[in-house]
Design an enzyme around this catalytic site. Structure first.
Site, PDB file in Angstrom:
ATOM      1  CD  GLN A 111       2.267  -5.786  -0.824  1.00  0.00           C
ATOM      2  OE1 GLN A 111       1.432  -5.252  -0.118  1.00  0.00           O
ATOM      3  NE2 GLN A 111       2.118  -7.022  -1.259  1.00  0.00           N
ATOM      4  CE  LYS A 126      -2.106  -2.433   0.037  1.00  0.00           C
ATOM      5  NZ  LYS A 126      -2.100  -3.905  -0.063  1.00  0.00           N
ATOM      6  CG  ASP A 166      -5.936  -3.866   0.195  1.00  0.00           C
ATOM      7  OD1 ASP A 166      -6.530  -3.242   1.090  1.00  0.00           O
ATOM      8  OD2 ASP A 166      -4.979  -4.623   0.428  1.00  0.00           O
ATOM      9  CB  THR A 209      -4.967 -13.660   1.297  1.00  0.00           C
ATOM     10  OG1 THR A 209      -4.611 -12.884   0.153  1.00  0.00           O
ATOM     11  CG2 THR A 209      -4.295 -13.077   2.528  1.00  0.00           C
ATOM     12  CB  SER A 376      -0.913 -10.936  -7.346  1.00  0.00           C
ATOM     13  OG  SER A 376      -2.172 -10.591  -6.827  1.00  0.00           O
TER      14      SER A 376
END
Length: 444
Positions: A111, A126, A166, A209, A376
């Site tokens: 990330q 995360k 997620d 995504t 986001s």
């Protein structure tokens, strides 16, 4: 021993058994070897790689909650705050039985570079839990989410750490998490993304995504003298990323002929009917096998094997390490010209190396699936400015971000003498921004 090899050995030694994290570090460091060796003495002196591969903070906690039978249940909760050099930690929360520290460290490490590539000021993190939302009632999920946030809220905030959804964390879970944060802090702020449209969410977040994967794929094809129109596409998965990658690919003139889930895969030579898939997966939450009930001419096969279907383009959008070397060889042998990773690290290292050494165009996940976190960040921007952009405005911003990510990866690869190697290019482009910020901020 080179600095790269020394740090990889250190990571393995100090993070025993964390194979997913080992793999992520190895893949990134190998691709960065060119730039690291050019400044090895400087980086060694300030222990740059030691700091880069060690999370700034790991929060681990128990999550007690009461099920519908009145029984107290206990789950593990985590947040890996990996690197904040360029902004507050940003990364999703995953609720799934497979969640452990290794997986979250691998995802958080990836990330860092993915977020850097977006151009937004966001660091890498995360989190999640081994809680399984499947077969749980809404009340049980609310009870779990409220307990989870009761501990996590101490470490989050719009300027500190901004989680998102997620696997296992959708709009329902985000709503419960946000509501508990608001109750505990009396703050109405953009401390989490993926919120509902009525309370600070952003249009295109659901699609982002999947759309982003196809936008960067289209750009990669165009820059290499090819086009998406008329190409046959195989996509693994049938969740959010796969569904909206299918939608955008179809809108841009490609034919998606296969999708999968954990039970098996469908092949429809006439092109996937996406409305049927959405009804199965988004409404009924069924299995992909149900597709053949509505489309009898399609074929369903249980188990693995989706990569054996001849296609021009493959988009692995399911989970890590789902596409191995043998799959890569089958794809190329059957005429595949391009692969873009929609999931996090879905190709094994051997498969990735094979694609890079062959004539198959390959776009790694940290670039290809950055559309979700990019949108986001756009949600964060709207929250901070108290604005609300239209679908068309957000989608155009997303498209430009993905085109710019490709340009950064392409430019970095050329600068270091490996044109067309987008794995190296993406990692270097993400790395350079983070490292410059780390050096500027001193030893922290």
């Amino acid at each position: 021993m080179s600095y790269v090899d020394e740090i990889y050995e250190r990571v393995v030694r100090e993070n025993r058994g964390e194979v997913e994290f080992h793999q992520a570090v190895k893949e990134v460091l190998e691709s960065l070897r060119l730039v690291i060796e050019s400044k090895e003495d400087e980086y060694r002196k300030i222990a740059l790689l030691e700091r880069l591969t060690e999370p700034e903070r790991i929060i681990s906690f128990r999550v007690p909650w009461i099920d519908d039978n009145g029984q107290v249940q206990i789950n593990k909760g985590y947040r890996v705050q990996f690197n904040s050099a360029i902004g507050p930690y940003k990364g999703g929360l995953r609720f799934h039985p497979s969640v452990n520290e290794s997986i979250l460290k691998f995802l958080g490490f990836e990330q860092i570079f993915k977020n850097s590539l977006t151009g937004h000021p966001i660091g890498g993190g995360k989190g999640g839990s081994n809680f399984d939302p499947k077969c749980k009632s809404d009340r049980e999920i609310m009870a779990f989410c409220q307990s989870f946030m009761t501990e996590l809220y101490k470490y989050t905030g719009a300027a500190q750490d901004v989680p998102a959804g997620d696997i296992g964390v959708g709009a329902r879970e985000i709503g419960f998490l946000f509501g508990q944060y608001k109750r505990l802090t009396s703050q109405y702020e953009g401390m989490i993304t993926g919120k509902g449209l009525k309370f600070g969410g952003s249009l295109v977040r659901t699609e982002s995504t999947g759309y982003g994967v196809v936008y960067i794929l289209e750009e990669m094809l165009k820059k290499n003298g090819k086009e998406l129109v008329g190409k046959k596409v195989v996509i693994s998965g049938s969740g959010n990323v796969a569904i909206y990658a299918t939608e955008k690919a179809q809108q841009l003139g490609a034919k998606v002929i296969a999708l999968s889930d954990s039970q098996g895969y469908i092949y429809d030579q006439n092109g996937i009917n996406l409305e049927i898939v959405k009804q199965i997966k988004e409404v009924r939450r069924g299995t992909i096998e149900e597709y053949i009930e509505a489309v009898p001419s399609a074929k369903y096969t249980a188990g693995k094997g989706i990569w054996s279907i001849p296609c021009h383009i493959a988009l692995p959008c399911a989970t890590q390490n789902e596409l191995d070397l043998e799959d890569a060889k089958m794809l190329r042998g059957n005429g595949c010209i391009a692969v873009a990773e929609g999931a996090n690290m879905p190709c094994t290292m051997k498969a990735t190396n094979y694609f890079q050494e062959s004539d198959v165009l390959f776009m790694p996940g940290k670039a290809a699936n950055a559309g979700g976190v990019a949108t986001s960040a756009l949600e964060m921007s709207q929250n901070s400015m108290h604005l609300y952009w239209t679908f068309a405005e957000v989608e155009e911003k997303l498209r430009r971000i993905m085109v710019n990510i490709f340009a950064k990866a392409e430019d970095a690869a050329k600068r270091y003498g490996v044109p067309g190697n987008y794995v190296v290019g993406a990692n270097i482009a993400g790395f350079e921004k983070v490292v410059d910020a780390m050096i500027a901020q001193g030893i922290v």
